[in-house]
Motif scaffolding. Structure first.
Motif, PDB file in Angstrom:
ATOM      1  N   VAL A 274      -0.006  11.810   1.605  1.00 24.36           N
ATOM      2  CA  VAL A 274       0.736  10.808   0.840  1.00 24.36           C
ATOM      3  C   VAL A 274       0.192   9.421   1.177  1.00 24.36           C
ATOM      4  CG1 VAL A 274       2.991   9.720   0.551  1.00 24.36           C
ATOM      5  CG2 VAL A 274       2.823  12.200   0.701  1.00 24.36           C
ATOM      6  N   THR A 275       0.022   8.581   0.148  1.00 21.05           N
ATOM      7  CA  THR A 275      -0.364   7.189   0.392  1.00 21.05           C
ATOM      8  C   THR A 275       0.876   6.301   0.322  1.00 21.05           C
ATOM      9  OG1 THR A 275      -0.912   6.930  -1.950  1.00 21.05           O
ATOM     10  CG2 THR A 275      -2.713   7.452  -0.438  1.00 21.05           C
ATOM     11  N   ILE A 276       0.837   5.202   1.085  1.00 20.29           N
ATOM     12  CA  ILE A 276       2.015   4.350   1.204  1.00 20.29           C
ATOM     13  C   ILE A 276       1.639   2.881   0.963  1.00 20.29           C
ATOM     14  CG2 ILE A 276       3.239   5.887   2.792  1.00 20.29           C
ATOM     15  CD1 ILE A 276       2.212   4.208   5.108  1.00 20.29           C
ATOM     16  N   SER A 277       2.628   2.100   0.544  1.00 20.98           N
ATOM     17  CA  SER A 277       2.438   0.676   0.350  1.00 20.98           C
ATOM     18  C   SER A 277       3.726  -0.039   0.750  1.00 20.98           C
ATOM     19  CB  SER A 277       2.084   0.370  -1.104  1.00 20.98           C
ATOM     20  OG  SER A 277       1.803  -1.017  -1.273  1.00 20.98           O
ATOM     21  N   CYS A 278       3.679  -1.368   0.764  1.00 22.97           N
ATOM     22  CA  CYS A 278       4.861  -2.151   1.120  1.00 22.97           C
ATOM     23  C   CYS A 278       4.867  -3.454   0.339  1.00 22.97           C
ATOM     24  CB  CYS A 278       4.906  -2.438   2.621  1.00 22.97           C
ATOM     25  SG  CYS A 278       3.470  -3.333   3.247  1.00 22.97           S
ATOM     26  N   PRO A 302      -3.436   1.835   1.143  1.00 23.87           N
ATOM     27  CA  PRO A 302      -4.376   1.049   0.351  1.00 23.87           C
ATOM     28  C   PRO A 302      -4.133  -0.447   0.447  1.00 23.87           C
ATOM     29  CG  PRO A 302      -2.757   2.116  -1.062  1.00 23.87           C
ATOM     30  CD  PRO A 302      -2.561   2.673   0.308  1.00 23.87           C
ATOM     31  N   GLY A 303      -2.896  -0.846   0.769  1.00 20.68           N
ATOM     32  CA  GLY A 303      -2.586  -2.259   0.898  1.00 20.68           C
ATOM     33  C   GLY A 303      -1.128  -2.534   0.639  1.00 20.68           C
ATOM     34  N   GLY A 304      -0.736  -3.779   0.929  1.00 19.05           N
ATOM     35  CA  GLY A 304       0.646  -4.196   0.703  1.00 19.05           C
ATOM     36  C   GLY A 304       0.672  -5.574   0.088  1.00 19.05           C
ATOM     37  N   PHE A 305       1.880  -6.093  -0.125  1.00 22.42           N
ATOM     38  CA  PHE A 305       2.052  -7.348  -0.856  1.00 22.42           C
ATOM     39  C   PHE A 305       3.072  -8.225  -0.139  1.00 22.42           C
ATOM     40  CE2 PHE A 305       1.104  -3.765  -3.544  1.00 22.42           C
ATOM     41  CZ  PHE A 305      -0.001  -4.196  -4.266  1.00 22.42           C
ATOM     42  N   VAL A 306       2.683  -9.474   0.096  1.00 22.77           N
ATOM     43  CA  VAL A 306       3.604 -10.461   0.647  1.00 22.77           C
ATOM     44  C   VAL A 306       3.962 -11.405  -0.494  1.00 22.77           C
ATOM     45  CG1 VAL A 306       3.986 -12.246   2.366  1.00 22.77           C
ATOM     46  CG2 VAL A 306       2.547 -10.287   2.919  1.00 22.77           C
ATOM     47  N   ALA A 342       5.183  -2.426  -6.261  1.00 22.35           N
ATOM     48  CA  ALA A 342       4.199  -2.082  -5.234  1.00 22.35           C
ATOM     49  C   ALA A 342       3.520  -0.752  -5.539  1.00 22.35           C
ATOM     50  CB  ALA A 342       4.869  -2.028  -3.863  1.00 22.35           C
ATOM     51  N   LEU A 343       4.297   0.202  -6.018  1.00 21.57           N
ATOM     52  CA  LEU A 343       3.727   1.504  -6.403  1.00 21.57           C
ATOM     53  C   LEU A 343       2.721   1.338  -7.540  1.00 21.57           C
ATOM     54  CD1 LEU A 343       6.980   3.683  -6.287  1.00 21.57           C
ATOM     55  CD2 LEU A 343       5.048   3.834  -4.707  1.00 21.57           C
ATOM     56  N   ASP A 344       3.100   0.550  -8.528  1.00 23.32           N
ATOM     57  CA  ASP A 344       2.213   0.369  -9.682  1.00 23.32           C
ATOM     58  C   ASP A 344       0.952  -0.404  -9.299  1.00 23.32           C
ATOM     59  OD1 ASP A 344       4.001   1.703 -11.295  1.00 23.32           O
ATOM     60  OD2 ASP A 344       4.926  -0.121 -12.109  1.00 23.32           O
ATOM     61  N   ALA A 345       1.100  -1.457  -8.512  1.00 17.91           N
ATOM     62  CA  ALA A 345      -0.045  -2.306  -8.181  1.00 17.91           C
ATOM     63  C   ALA A 345      -1.010  -1.651  -7.203  1.00 17.91           C
ATOM     64  CB  ALA A 345       0.449  -3.632  -7.608  1.00 17.91           C
ATOM     65  N   SER A 346      -0.485  -0.802  -6.300  1.00 13.48           N
ATOM     66  CA  SER A 346      -1.330  -0.189  -5.272  1.00 13.48           C
ATOM     67  C   SER A 346      -1.794   1.214  -5.634  1.00 13.48           C
ATOM     68  CB  SER A 346      -0.567  -0.113  -3.946  1.00 13.48           C
ATOM     69  OG  SER A 346       0.529   0.798  -4.053  1.00 13.48           O
ATOM     70  N   GLY A 347      -1.049   1.878  -6.538  1.00  5.29           N
ATOM     71  CA  GLY A 347      -1.347   3.268  -6.836  1.00  5.29           C
ATOM     72  C   GLY A 347      -0.872   4.222  -5.755  1.00  5.29           C
ATOM     73  N   ALA A 375      14.544  -1.233   0.263  1.00 12.25           N
ATOM     74  CA  ALA A 375      14.433  -0.175  -0.740  1.00 12.25           C
ATOM     75  C   ALA A 375      13.174   0.623  -0.430  1.00 12.25           C
ATOM     76  CB  ALA A 375      14.362  -0.762  -2.147  1.00 12.25           C
ATOM     77  N   TRP A 376      13.230   1.927  -0.651  1.00  6.21           N
ATOM     78  CA  TRP A 376      12.065   2.766  -0.360  1.00  6.21           C
ATOM     79  C   TRP A 376      12.120   4.016  -1.238  1.00  6.21           C
ATOM     80  CZ3 TRP A 376      16.463   2.297   2.319  1.00  6.21           C
ATOM     81  CH2 TRP A 376      17.168   3.458   2.678  1.00  6.21           C
ATOM     82  N   GLY A 377      10.960   4.489  -1.609  1.00  3.25           N
ATOM     83  CA  GLY A 377      10.926   5.705  -2.396  1.00  3.25           C
ATOM     84  C   GLY A 377       9.676   5.822  -3.245  1.00  3.25           C
ATOM     85  N   ASP A 378       9.748   6.749  -4.198  1.00  8.64           N
ATOM     86  CA  ASP A 378       8.648   6.966  -5.129  1.00  8.64           C
ATOM     87  C   ASP A 378       9.118   6.607  -6.536  1.00  8.64           C
ATOM     88  OD1 ASP A 378      10.307   9.101  -5.923  1.00  8.64           O
ATOM     89  OD2 ASP A 378       9.206  10.537  -4.685  1.00  8.64           O
ATOM     90  N   ARG A 379       8.369   6.987  -7.555  1.00  9.93           N
ATOM     91  CA  ARG A 379       8.702   6.576  -8.917  1.00  9.93           C
ATOM     92  C   ARG A 379       9.943   7.283  -9.461  1.00  9.93           C
ATOM     93  NH1 ARG A 379       3.580   6.150  -7.839  1.00  9.93           N
ATOM     94  NH2 ARG A 379       2.375   4.351  -8.566  1.00  9.93           N
TER      95      ARG A 379
END
Length: 428
Positions: A274-278, A302-306, A342-347, A375-379
């Motif tokens: 599983v890949t993760i982002s924040c 793959p990366g996160g967003f501030v 974050a899910l959409d932008a990072s994949g 908040a946390w989860g998938d699509r």
């Protein structure tokens, strides 16, 4: 060779320790490692870079110890005095040690540096001393006998000291014939308070065996629980105590040894494929920083967003302007949209988002300082919780970042049980 427990004392040197510019963490590191041999320092002294004071203290400590560990003062500058002072006290004089010089040359060559006179000073050591290899830095350590006291000199850089301690422990074991050792099992946990953990153990296991020493080391964000035994034959009993702790604290246990919560998340994500982002607001990148401190994090992160401002929440993560206007940045609706963004932008497959009020200003009656939405989860499934850590700003950020990683850890591990700190920290 004596089988008596040797008396150990510590001497920490450096003006930076006395002024507060450097916080002493080395004595704690040394003490923890010595505990594995059943040794506890009986005295610790900290001195500045004063030649006369150092000489006087070294003589006094050696007169009342079997082992003196001196930390610091082995560097290339004029205020690094340990070798010169010890040579003076021992009456041995200084000489350029060929093996120390060879080490310096190799260290410089590896880094494409020129060996200058300042660095070469680190090869000037007391006559007759024995080297302690430094696998990391330029300054070797050394040891010598002074008034029947074994003096062990180590550099002050924590990473170098850490690399040299196994060598030092082995020499102590050999010199003093130490066979009695403390076998320590260390458990790392998150979401437990020290007093809460102790009370749960007392309530559920009032017959805790005396052969297994239970101790705690509180920190931010993790609590370490230690189970120690002094005899090999008590290890099965310790393993039984570990099972008791698994039952009491199982979902709070991150791992053993030095496991960090980010490391647990990375490992679980890798195992699960599983890949993760924040997406971070109030933590300012701390979640991503904690993840990327772990080697190999790029396999699953793959990366996160501030996105600190509302405008970036909109432009980068697609948070709706109407959501921000009607609910505010610190709201359930906003962090849910941040997760999806974050899910959409990072994949990535899984993401966590946080938005809160770190303080010291910015709070209100409805949303006091310390409030944070996670908040946390998938699509398909996004969970949320609102918590409150009314603590100073950096500690707030640390605990929120760890909580964000913890909810990812629980999701990846398939832990359905709600964390107990949700109830303790839930905004009321």
């Amino acid at each position: 060779m004596s089988t008596d427990i040797p008396r150990v004392q510590l001497l920490l040197t450096g003006d930076e320790l006395m002024s507060g510019d450097t916080v002493d963490s080395n004595s704690a590191m040394i003490a923890r490692e010595l505990a594995g041999l059943g040794l506890t320092p009986c005295r610790r002294v900290t001195l500045g870079d004063d030649r006369g004071a150092l000489a006087q203290e070294i003589e006094a400590l050696c007169a009342n110890a079997d082992v003196l560990i001196i930390n610091g003062g082995l560097g290339p500058t004029i205020d690094d005095l340990t070798a010169a002072v010890l040579a003076e006290v021992a009456g041995s004089g200084l000489c350029e040690h060929p093996d120390a010089l060879s080490h310096l040359k190799q260290w410089c060559d590896k880094r494409r540096l020129v060996l200058n006179a300042a660095n070469r000073k680190q090869a000037m050591l007391p006559n007759g001393c024995t080297l302690i290899p430094n696998p990391v830095g330029s300054a070797v350590g050394f040891s010598l006998l002074l008034n029947n006291c074994l003096v062990l000199c180590t550099p002050g850089v924590p990473g170098e000291l850490r690399a040299m301690l196994p060598i030092i422990l082995e020499r102590l074991r050999a010199r003093f014939g130490i066979t009695l050792q403390k076998d320590v099992l260390r458990l790392q946990t998150f979401g437990l308070g020290e007093s809460t953990a102790q009370q749960l153990v007392m309530d559920n296991h009032p017959d805790w065996p005396g052969e297994v020493i239970l101790s705690f080391r509180a920190g931010a964000p993790q609590l370490e629980i230690k189970l120690s035994v002094r005899r090999v034959e008590d290890i099965p009993l310790r393993d039984r105590c570990r099972e008791w702790l698994d039952t009491l604290f199982g979902d709070h246990i991150i791992g053993e040894g030095d496991t960090r919560i980010a490391e647990a998340v990375i490992n679980l994500a890798r195992e699960s494929g599983v890949t993760i982002s924040c997406a971070e607001s109030c933590t300012g990148g701390m979640i991503a920083s904690m993840l990327t401190q772990i080697a190999g994090a790029s396999d699953v992160f793959p990366g996160g967003f501030v996105t600190y401002s509302n405008s970036l929440k909109q432009s980068v993560l697609g948070v709706q302007a109407t959501t921000l206007e009607s609910q505010g940045a610190v709201s359930e609706a906003t962090v849910k949209e941040m997760v999806i963004g974050a899910l959409d932008a990072s994949g990535a497959d899984l993401a966590v988002a946080v938005s809160g009020i770190a303080g010291p200003d910015g709070g209100s009656d409805g949303k006091p300082v310390g409030t944070v939405w996670l908040a946390w989860g998938d699509r398909q499934n996004v969970d949320t919780v609102c918590l409150c850590w009314p603590v100073e700003r950096v500690l707030f950020q640390t605990m929120v970042a760890a909580a964000a990683l913890d909810v990812l850890r629980r999701r990846l591990a398939g832990i359905d049980k709600q964390s107990s700190y949700f109830d303790q920290r839930r905004l009321r």
